[in-house]
Design a protein around this motif. Structure first.
Motif, PDB file in Angstrom:
ATOM      1  N   PHE A 284       0.796  -1.221   0.000  1.00 57.43           N
ATOM      2  CA  PHE A 284       0.000   0.000   0.000  1.00 57.43           C
ATOM      3  C   PHE A 284       0.833   1.277   0.000  1.00 57.43           C
ATOM      4  CE2 PHE A 284      -2.208  -3.277   2.630  1.00 57.43           C
ATOM      5  CZ  PHE A 284      -3.171  -3.619   1.697  1.00 57.43           C
ATOM      6  N   GLY A 285       2.121   1.207   0.287  1.00 55.36           N
ATOM      7  CA  GLY A 285       2.939   2.422   0.371  1.00 55.36           C
ATOM      8  C   GLY A 285       3.532   2.817  -0.963  1.00 55.36           C
ATOM      9  N   HIS A 286       2.683   3.117  -1.935  1.00 52.12           N
ATOM     10  CA  HIS A 286       3.178   3.437  -3.281  1.00 52.12           C
ATOM     11  C   HIS A 286       3.834   4.815  -3.337  1.00 52.12           C
ATOM     12  CE1 HIS A 286       1.076  -0.137  -4.590  1.00 52.12           C
ATOM     13  NE2 HIS A 286      -0.080   0.350  -4.137  1.00 52.12           N
ATOM     14  N   ASN A 287       3.523   5.697  -2.398  1.00 42.04           N
ATOM     15  CA  ASN A 287       4.074   7.044  -2.429  1.00 42.04           C
ATOM     16  C   ASN A 287       5.379   7.174  -1.642  1.00 42.04           C
ATOM     17  OD1 ASN A 287       1.856   7.986  -3.948  1.00 42.04           O
ATOM     18  ND2 ASN A 287       0.644   8.293  -2.075  1.00 42.04           N
ATOM     19  N   LEU A 288       5.789   6.120  -0.964  1.00 44.40           N
ATOM     20  CA  LEU A 288       7.034   6.161  -0.209  1.00 44.40           C
ATOM     21  C   LEU A 288       8.230   6.039  -1.138  1.00 44.40           C
ATOM     22  CD1 LEU A 288       6.174   3.883   2.849  1.00 44.40           C
ATOM     23  CD2 LEU A 288       6.384   6.368   2.836  1.00 44.40           C
ATOM     24  N   PRO A 289       9.354   6.704  -0.829  1.00 46.11           N
ATOM     25  CA  PRO A 289      10.561   6.543  -1.651  1.00 46.11           C
ATOM     26  C   PRO A 289      11.033   5.094  -1.676  1.00 46.11           C
ATOM     27  CG  PRO A 289      10.775   8.398  -0.131  1.00 46.11           C
ATOM     28  CD  PRO A 289       9.532   7.667   0.266  1.00 46.11           C
ATOM     29  N   VAL A 290      11.565   4.680  -2.817  1.00 43.11           N
ATOM     30  CA  VAL A 290      11.982   3.284  -2.972  1.00 43.11           C
ATOM     31  C   VAL A 290      13.113   2.952  -2.004  1.00 43.11           C
ATOM     32  CG1 VAL A 290      12.864   1.566  -4.583  1.00 43.11           C
ATOM     33  CG2 VAL A 290      11.252   3.296  -5.374  1.00 43.11           C
ATOM     34  N   HIS A 291      14.071   3.861  -1.856  1.00 50.70           N
ATOM     35  CA  HIS A 291      15.210   3.558  -0.982  1.00 50.70           C
ATOM     36  C   HIS A 291      14.775   3.407   0.477  1.00 50.70           C
ATOM     37  CE1 HIS A 291      15.005   8.031  -0.826  1.00 50.70           C
ATOM     38  NE2 HIS A 291      15.358   7.859   0.424  1.00 50.70           N
ATOM     39  N   PHE A 292      13.704   4.117   0.879  1.00 50.13           N
ATOM     40  CA  PHE A 292      13.179   3.965   2.240  1.00 50.13           C
ATOM     41  C   PHE A 292      12.628   2.558   2.441  1.00 50.13           C
ATOM     42  CE2 PHE A 292       9.612   4.239   5.247  1.00 50.13           C
ATOM     43  CZ  PHE A 292      10.281   4.710   6.373  1.00 50.13           C
ATOM     44  N   HIS A 293      11.876   2.064   1.457  1.00 47.77           N
ATOM     45  CA  HIS A 293      11.323   0.712   1.553  1.00 47.77           C
ATOM     46  C   HIS A 293      12.439  -0.336   1.585  1.00 47.77           C
ATOM     47  CE1 HIS A 293       9.012  -2.886   0.783  1.00 47.77           C
ATOM     48  NE2 HIS A 293       9.675  -3.086  -0.335  1.00 47.77           N
ATOM     49  N   VAL A 294      13.498  -0.123   0.789  1.00 52.29           N
ATOM     50  CA  VAL A 294      14.610  -1.084   0.758  1.00 52.29           C
ATOM     51  C   VAL A 294      15.319  -1.117   2.109  1.00 52.29           C
ATOM     52  CG1 VAL A 294      16.810  -1.646  -0.331  1.00 52.29           C
ATOM     53  CG2 VAL A 294      14.911  -0.821  -1.728  1.00 52.29           C
ATOM     54  N   LEU A 295      15.543   0.045   2.696  1.00 52.15           N
ATOM     55  CA  LEU A 295      16.207   0.091   4.004  1.00 52.15           C
ATOM     56  C   LEU A 295      15.367  -0.589   5.074  1.00 52.15           C
ATOM     57  CD1 LEU A 295      17.665   3.718   3.929  1.00 52.15           C
ATOM     58  CD2 LEU A 295      18.926   1.577   3.701  1.00 52.15           C
ATOM     59  N   ILE A 296      14.043  -0.393   5.046  1.00 47.10           N
ATOM     60  CA  ILE A 296      13.169  -1.058   6.013  1.00 47.10           C
ATOM     61  C   ILE A 296      13.214  -2.573   5.840  1.00 47.10           C
ATOM     62  CG2 ILE A 296      10.747  -1.425   6.647  1.00 47.10           C
ATOM     63  CD1 ILE A 296      11.919   1.056   7.855  1.00 47.10           C
ATOM     64  N   SER A 297      13.234  -3.035   4.579  1.00 46.68           N
ATOM     65  CA  SER A 297      13.274  -4.481   4.323  1.00 46.68           C
ATOM     66  C   SER A 297      14.574  -5.100   4.810  1.00 46.68           C
ATOM     67  CB  SER A 297      13.095  -4.760   2.830  1.00 46.68           C
ATOM     68  OG  SER A 297      14.206  -4.294   2.087  1.00 46.68           O
ATOM     69  N   ASN A 298      15.653  -4.308   4.876  1.00 37.20           N
ATOM     70  CA  ASN A 298      16.921  -4.815   5.402  1.00 37.20           C
ATOM     71  C   ASN A 298      16.994  -4.727   6.913  1.00 37.20           C
ATOM     72  OD1 ASN A 298      18.147  -5.508   2.912  1.00 37.20           O
ATOM     73  ND2 ASN A 298      18.644  -3.367   2.534  1.00 37.20           N
ATOM     74  N   VAL A 299      16.289  -3.757   7.481  1.00 42.17           N
ATOM     75  CA  VAL A 299      16.322  -3.578   8.939  1.00 42.17           C
ATOM     76  C   VAL A 299      15.760  -4.804   9.645  1.00 42.17           C
ATOM     77  CG1 VAL A 299      15.189  -2.319  10.820  1.00 42.17           C
ATOM     78  CG2 VAL A 299      16.364  -1.074   9.023  1.00 42.17           C
ATOM     79  N   TYR A 300      14.617  -5.313   9.169  1.00 40.88           N
ATOM     80  CA  TYR A 300      14.007  -6.443   9.875  1.00 40.88           C
ATOM     81  C   TYR A 300      14.751  -7.745   9.648  1.00 40.88           C
ATOM     82  CZ  TYR A 300      11.537  -8.906   6.060  1.00 40.88           C
ATOM     83  OH  TYR A 300      11.216  -9.652   4.956  1.00 40.88           O
ATOM     84  N   LEU A 301      15.685  -7.757   8.682  1.00 37.97           N
ATOM     85  CA  LEU A 301      16.504  -8.952   8.472  1.00 37.97           C
ATOM     86  C   LEU A 301      17.817  -8.907   9.238  1.00 37.97           C
ATOM     87  CD1 LEU A 301      16.074  -9.570   4.624  1.00 37.97           C
ATOM     88  CD2 LEU A 301      14.987 -10.804   6.488  1.00 37.97           C
ATOM     89  N   LEU A 302      18.297  -7.713   9.605  1.00 37.07           N
ATOM     90  CA  LEU A 302      19.630  -7.599  10.192  1.00 37.07           C
ATOM     91  C   LEU A 302      19.625  -7.127  11.650  1.00 37.07           C
ATOM     92  CD1 LEU A 302      21.597  -5.983   7.213  1.00 37.07           C
ATOM     93  CD2 LEU A 302      21.573  -8.367   7.928  1.00 37.07           C
ATOM     94  N   VAL A 303      18.712  -6.223  11.995  1.00 39.00           N
ATOM     95  CA  VAL A 303      18.766  -5.658  13.353  1.00 39.00           C
ATOM     96  C   VAL A 303      18.414  -6.685  14.433  1.00 39.00           C
ATOM     97  CG1 VAL A 303      17.771  -3.912  14.886  1.00 39.00           C
ATOM     98  CG2 VAL A 303      18.431  -3.301  12.556  1.00 39.00           C
ATOM     99  N   PRO A 304      17.291  -7.437  14.323  1.00 37.53           N
ATOM    100  CA  PRO A 304      17.014  -8.450  15.368  1.00 37.53           C
ATOM    101  C   PRO A 304      18.110  -9.501  15.520  1.00 37.53           C
ATOM    102  CG  PRO A 304      15.029  -7.995  14.119  1.00 37.53           C
ATOM    103  CD  PRO A 304      16.147  -7.311  13.398  1.00 37.53           C
ATOM    104  N   PRO A 305      18.666 -10.078  14.424  1.00 35.28           N
ATOM    105  CA  PRO A 305      19.770 -11.035  14.632  1.00 35.28           C
ATOM    106  C   PRO A 305      20.988 -10.433  15.303  1.00 35.28           C
ATOM    107  CG  PRO A 305      18.861 -11.291  12.428  1.00 35.28           C
ATOM    108  CD  PRO A 305      18.232 -10.071  13.012  1.00 35.28           C
TER     109      PRO A 305
END
Length: 359
Positions: A284-305
């Motif tokens: 649903f976040g079509h108006n968000l910058p692409v790089h913001f979405h990419v950084l979020i997708s990496n955060v949930y893969l790297l920060v908890p581990p």
């Protein structure tokens, strides 16, 4: 009815065949192109520094947890078994994405084979689900340990812990299995460029030229069912835990137990918030910058581990004491070896009468 001129019919047929030839349908593309972080390509080398540092911390921290639990017999308990499962899950999750990510940042290696992409997205989604299930199991362990301490060893036996771990893995594997199966069956006629650092289910499905509502609806169902069920179960567990904490007789015991649970809850929040936010912004976040979405997708893969060994390891007294005891034991062995070596060397030199006394 007037007859259509021949040259008009020929021109119409040629335009039709040209439009068909320009739309190439293929079931399995040979490769995909991973863009990394679109818009920040010039800073990829600098961005790789914190990502590489997190990767090193993940490897060292989780392997340290596994080593200490294996080495110390007093830690062979359900809580630390679940902690080992979490460490293995974190190691698999980060090693399935970080080599691809660093290859993009350092060597501009953007191509990924179609089968390798499907394997990667299966590992990402399945081990994310395994991590969520382990959080539920650890919440159950904390609930039994605090609310029913005298029955803890009889309720959570080794057999029960193994069954819980097997159920978590089977649930995650079954829920993630339709992702690559759905992606494999779609025909592809659009770009093969994925604006991410790794393969994800919906990002790959969006490249298809067919109706992907099944993929989107199934992914949304998994997010709501899995995360909703897990968050609800964890919330119920910690609600009972908090009620038990406030019934403790002394303020010191309440603060100590509450401090441990609050750190666990912060870590759980750091896992679920980016996961749910990433899933919702993808749809649903079509108006968000692409790089913001990419950084979020990496955060949930790297920060908890990266945080898991710190929160569950360093802040856990038993693991901290075992680690300190291990280093002190190593230091005493080195010191005793050095002392015996100096004694032997001193005796030998005294016999030869060549040098004066050693310091």
């Amino acid at each position: 009815m007037p007859e259509i001129p021949f040259y008009v019919r020929v021109e119409h047929c040629l335009s039709y065949f040209m439009s068909v030839s320009n739309t190439t349908y293929f079931t399995n593309p040979s490769t995909f192109i991973l863009m990394g972080i679109p818009g920040l390509e010039a800073a990829h080398v600098w961005i790789s520094i914190p990502f590489c540092a997190m990767f090193v911390l993940i490897i060292l921290g989780n392997f340290t947890i596994l080593f200490i639990v294996k080495k110390e017999p007093s830690l062979h308990e359900p809580m630390y078994y679940f902690l080992c499962m979490l460490a293995i899950t974190d190691l698999v999750l980060c090693t399935s994405t970080m080599p691809t990510m660093l290859g993009i940042f350092w060597f501009n290696s953007r191509e990924i084979n179609f089968s390798a992409c499907l394997t990667q997205l299966y590992f990402v989604h399945s081990f994310t689900a395994i991590e969520s299930g382990i959080y539920v199991a650890m919440g159950l362990d904390r609930y039994v340990a605090i609310c029913h301490p005298l029955r803890h060893s009889t309720i959570l036996t080794n057999h029960v812990v193994a069954m819980i771990g097997l159920a978590v893995v089977l649930r995650a594997g079954i829920l993630a299995l339709p992702y690559p199966l759905l992606v494999r069956q779609w025909p592809y006629c659009r770009s093969n460029i994925i604006p991410l650092t790794h393969c994800e289910h919906l990002a790959v499905a969006k490249l298809s030229c067919s109706d992907i509502r099944i993929s989107s609806y199934y992914g949304l169902f998994v997010v709501i069912f899995r995360n909703g069920f897990d968050v609800l179960f964890i919330s119920l567990s910690y609600t009972q835990i908090l009620r038990a904490i406030f019934r403790l007789p002394t303020k010191e015991a309440r603060l100590k137990t509450f401090g441990t649970c609050s750190s666990h809850l912060c870590l759980i929040f750091a896992f679920y918030f980016p996961t749910i936010f990433n899933s919702l912004t993808t749809r649903f976040g079509h108006n968000l910058p692409v790089h913001f979405h990419v950084l979020i997708s990496n955060v949930y893969l790297l920060v908890p581990p990266m945080l898991n060994p710190i929160i569950y390891g360093v802040r856990t007294k038993q693991i901290r004491d075992s680690l300190l005891h291990l280093f002190l034991q190593k230091g005493s062995k080195v010191a005793s070896w050095s002392s015996s070596s100096r004694t032997q060397l001193r005796a030998g030199l005294a016999g030869d009468k060549v040098l004066g006394p050693l310091p």
